[in-house]
Scaffold this active site. Structure first.
Site, short mmCIF file in Angstrom:
data_model
loop_
_atom_site.label_atom_id
_atom_site.label_comp_id
_atom_site.label_asym_id
_atom_site.label_seq_id
_atom_site.Cartn_x
_atom_site.Cartn_y
_atom_site.Cartn_z
CB CYS A 2 -8.02 -11.64 12.85
SG CYS A 2 -7.87 -12.78 11.50
CG ASN A 100 -5.35 -10.41 14.78
OD1 ASN A 100 -5.98 -11.44 14.91
ND2 ASN A 100 -5.75 -9.24 15.24
CE LYS A 486 -19.11 1.44 0.39
NZ LYS A 486 -17.98 2.33 0.42
CG HIS A 505 -13.40 4.05 -26.32
ND1 HIS A 505 -13.00 4.27 -27.62
CD2 HIS A 505 -13.67 5.27 -25.80
CE1 HIS A 505 -13.00 5.57 -27.87
NE2 HIS A 505 -13.41 6.20 -26.77
#
Ligand code: M6R
Length: 609
Positions: A2, A100, A486, A505
């Site tokens: 915010c 906020n 990303k 595994h």
């Protein structure tokens, strides 16, 4: 998370507020709103679901004017993104308020205020504060005293700005757990959650402290401390940033910031003429603390956590320094036993991440011999509260996906490895070699950036995919994690990273011809092990995309696409390979048509838990 902008001026402020919101939008972009008090003391309000551009459109169609105002861009916590839930919240047609943070006791306060006759127009936690403030004003308190009484009822974290039609020249603010800064003008003053929002109107700022209240008018700034006493806070003049927060010729901040890395890395490396790293790079008092370090505890979130994971390899292998790394949201709530002589190291681009900040604030007496923060934002909460500070010089990072902040953090962490390693017998020759490698970094990153067209071409293979696996071994496992983060963050492709030895595994069961597998495969001690792991993938039909230098000995074959990486000193390979993976995720997202700089559901600075 915010963004808040507010202004008390003698000129029309709507454009100042909108420009501030544009600059803060990367912090949250679910909805935006603005409230102005006009010359007739009327409260004028625009609120829109969606981005700041929606608010701009509303203002263009129906322009509101005023010299006092508040504005907000929201990242939703309580209540869905909608017009009703966007800020400012109004009470009694006289108060407008933006917030906020998170008000933890909002349910109890809502019930109390409803009992007192207040109607709620939103599902947010923030609206209770507007009504609390209204109630105190109606009781005859001044704006500052009313805010003081209102915030005394709050539990949680907040940065608040509010206006009242009966005090038409003033804006009142409060902070606790979320940043708020005063922008000092001439005949006008401002508030914002980040100084970046106000760089268009001033270069002088006052950073409020926890518990502070503030009242601004065009000609005055009045601050009260947590106990309600008048407080003096120093003014800071902020130099113009080397990198601007403007987009320039680039299409997105993310790609601009990827390309800024050679300069950012060079600016971050502080080395002496004899190619050594001075302790003072970490602060004037650094030597006294560093001399006592026996072990390092790194705490961070997201990409910054990945930087910490890379640093653990460096600290243990190059400096012989034991190191633990943990995500802050877990660390802060765990009963811990620390080794004697532990240095707490926090890594954070913003310096405001709530969980990382809590790790610092909640430490027990004597738990650590000192704290060090590696941050990109000067005057941020972590910077102000840590014993030692290293500021990366990446310049403002606007893209939500962290790029240049990560690679500059790695430079800082290798510098830390050197100063601690010196205390554990690292030779001057070894130190010079490591510094030399760091000095060569900008050139190697530049070379990696030249792979951009090849990576763009390769990225097409990922567009129809719903999943991807990233593999690495040793120090390149955290690089694989960063590559996967990303990709998922901006392209919405589900991506996971595994240390390649773990494949058999469990995750090998996922591999088939629909699963692209990205391997971070520089020539190093673990290369042969990695090659065997990649064979396991190939024999199950997985498509391999291998980032490898020529010494690794990979060649394009059916099922394997090799991205040839520049040859560079071993110690900087994690950084070089990161840059290539940043480009990969950028191009995949671009082709998928997602909002690269403002991916859905995310925000840049995570100032709530
Ligand atoms: O400001 P910080 O470095 O403390 O932020 C931590 C994470 O929120 C951040 O790295 C996040 O994971 C990025 N969006 C990743 O690209």
């Amino acid at each position: 998370m915010c963004g808040i902008v507010a202004a008390a001026a003698r000129r029309e402020v709507s454009e100042i507020l909108l420009e501030g919101l544009r600059r803060l939008e990367y912090r949250g972009y679910d909805s935006a709103g603005m409230a102005l008090i006009d010359n007739d003391r009327h409260l004028l309000l625009h609120k829109k679901k969606g981005k700041v551009s929606e608010l701009e459109r509303a203002q263009a169609l129906d322009p509101y004017h005023g010299c006092t105002g508040i504005a907000h861009t929201r990242w939703a916590t309580h209540g869905e993104p909608s017009g009703a839930n966007s800020h400012p919240h109004i009470s009694g047609q006289r108060v407008a308020l933006v917030h906020n943070g998170i008000i933890e006791n909002h349910s109890a306060l809502r019930a109390e205020l409803q009992g007192a006759g207040y109607d709620f127009a939103s599902a947010t936690d923030s609206e209770v504060v507007a009504h609390l403030l209204h109630r105190e004003l109606e009781a005859g308190r001044s704006l500052l005293e009313a805010m003081r009484a209102a915030v005394a009822r709050l539990e949680g974290a907040y940065a608040i700005a509010a206006v009242d039609t009966q005090h038409p020249e003033e804006v009142v603010g409060a902070r606790e757990g979320s940043p708020l800064v005063v922008g000092v003008g001439i005949g006008e003053n401002f508030l914002a959650s980040d100084q970046l929002a106000l760089r268009q109107v001033t270069d002088r700022f006052i950073y409020l402290e926890e518990g502070d209240l503030v009242l601004i008018s065009p000609s005055t700034i009045q601050i009260l401390d947590v106990d309600g006493r008048p407080a003096e806070r120093s003014k800071t003049r902020i130099e113009a940033a080397v990198e601007s927060a403007e987009l320039g010729d680039f299409d997105h901040y993310m790609i601009k910031e990827i390309y800024e890395q050679p300069r950012a890395l060079a600016a971050t490396l502080l080395c002496e003429p004899d190619h050594s790293i001075s302790d003072t790079a970490f602060g004037e008092r650094a030597a006294a603390i560093l001399d006592r370090v026996q072990t390092v505890q790194i705490v961070a979130c997201g990409t910054s956590y990945h930087a910490g994971m890379v640093a653990r390899y460096w600290l243990e292998e190059l400096a012989g320094m034991p190191c633990e790394v943990e995500v802050a949201s877990e660390f802060r709530y765990r009963k811990r036993v620390q080794h004697e002589g532990t240095l707490l190291v926090m890594i954070s681009q913003s310096g405001e991440t709530a969980d990382t900040l809590a790790a610092l604030r909640n430490r027990s007496e004597g738990e650590f011999i000192g704290s060090l923060v590696i941050a990109n934002v000067d005057n941020s909460s972590l910077v102000r509260e840590s014993d030692l500070v290293f500021l990366t010089r990446a310049g403002p990072e606007i893209g939500v996906a962290s790029t240049k902040a990560f690679t500059t953090q790695l430079v800082a962490l290798l510098m830390l490895t050197i100063v601690l390693g010196r205390r554990r017998g690292m030779t001057a020759e070894r130190e010079r070699a490591l510094v030399g490698a760091l000095q060569s970094l900008p050139d190697h990153v530049q070379e990696t950036l030249m792979m951009d067209p090849a990576i763009e071409e390769l990225s097409g293979a990922f567009i129809p995919k719903r999943h991807a696996l990233f593999l690495g071994r040793g120090i390149h496992y955290p690089i694989a994690m960063e590559g996967a983060l990303k990709l998922k963050e901006i392209s919405y492709i589900h991506a996971e990273a595994y240390p390649a030895g773990e494949l058999k595994h469990g995750p090998l069961a996922l591999v088939d011809e629909d699963m692209p597998v990205v391997a971070v495969a520089p020539s190093d001690d673990l290369l042969e092990k990695l090659k065997s792991n990649l064979e396991e993938v190939r024999s199950r039909g997985g498509q391999l995309f291998v980032f490898a230098d020529i010494q690794s000995g990979f060649a394009n074959e059916p099922g394997i696409t090799v991205l040839p990486m520049p040859h560079c000193p071993e110690v900087i390979k994690p950084i070089i390979y990161t840059v290539a993976l940043q480009l990969l995720s950028y191009h995949v997202a671009l082709q998928k048509g997602t909002d690269v700089d403002k991916p859905r559901n995310l925000a840049k600075s995570v100032t709530v838990e």
